[in-house]
Design a protein around this motif. Structure first.
Motif, PDB file in Angstrom:
ATOM      1  N   VAL A   1       0.838  -1.196   0.000  1.00  0.00           N
ATOM      2  CA  VAL A   1       0.000   0.000   0.000  1.00  0.00           C
ATOM      3  C   VAL A   1       0.879   1.254   0.000  1.00  0.00           C
ATOM      4  CG1 VAL A   1      -1.622   1.348   1.393  1.00  0.00           C
ATOM      5  CG2 VAL A   1      -2.011  -1.090   1.043  1.00  0.00           C
ATOM      6  N   ILE A   2       1.953   1.242   0.770  1.00  0.00           N
ATOM      7  CA  ILE A   2       2.855   2.395   0.821  1.00  0.00           C
ATOM      8  C   ILE A   2       3.484   2.632  -0.543  1.00  0.00           C
ATOM      9  CG2 ILE A   2       5.047   3.236   1.767  1.00  0.00           C
ATOM     10  CD1 ILE A   2       4.191   1.948   4.444  1.00  0.00           C
TER      11      ILE A   2
ATOM     12  N   GLN B   1       2.426   1.646  -3.474  1.00  0.00           N
ATOM     13  CA  GLN B   1       1.391   2.062  -4.423  1.00  0.00           C
ATOM     14  C   GLN B   1       1.042   3.540  -4.223  1.00  0.00           C
ATOM     15  OE1 GLN B   1      -0.023   0.493  -7.034  1.00  0.00           O
ATOM     16  NE2 GLN B   1       1.406  -1.178  -6.700  1.00  0.00           N
ATOM     17  N   GLY B   2       0.974   3.978  -2.974  1.00  0.00           N
ATOM     18  CA  GLY B   2       0.707   5.385  -2.674  1.00  0.00           C
ATOM     19  C   GLY B   2       1.811   6.280  -3.204  1.00  0.00           C
TER      20      GLY B   2
ATOM     21  N   ALA C   1       1.419   9.102  -6.125  1.00  0.00           N
ATOM     22  CA  ALA C   1       1.858  10.479  -5.881  1.00  0.00           C
ATOM     23  C   ALA C   1       2.855  10.919  -6.956  1.00  0.00           C
ATOM     24  CB  ALA C   1       2.488  10.589  -4.495  1.00  0.00           C
TER      25      ALA C   1
END
Length: 65
Positions: free
Chosen positions: A12-13, A15-16, A20
């Motif tokens: 998730v990190i 992908q974030g 961004a």
């Protein structure tokens, strides 16, 4: 269970961060496109003035003939 949760969290990190990064690139491209559009609009405005000046010059030339 903790390893699965850690894996999901890391995914998730990353992908974030990727989203961004892509959003930043999108905003950069959008700013470039806006700049090109502004230059194009400026050119159109200048050409309208040139066309008016040419029309006026042709009218004066025709009046003298």
């Amino acid at each position: 269970m903790n390893l699965e949760l850690a894996g999901i969290l890391i995914t998730v990190i990353f992908q974030g961060l990727y989203v961004a990064f892509k959003l930043g690139k999108f905003e950069e491209k959008l700013e470039n496109l806006e700049e090109k559009q502004n230059r194009h609009n400026n050119l159109i405005e200048r050409m309208v003035r040139v066309e008016d000046a040419v029309k006026s010059a042709h009218k004066r030339i025709d009046d003298k003939l």
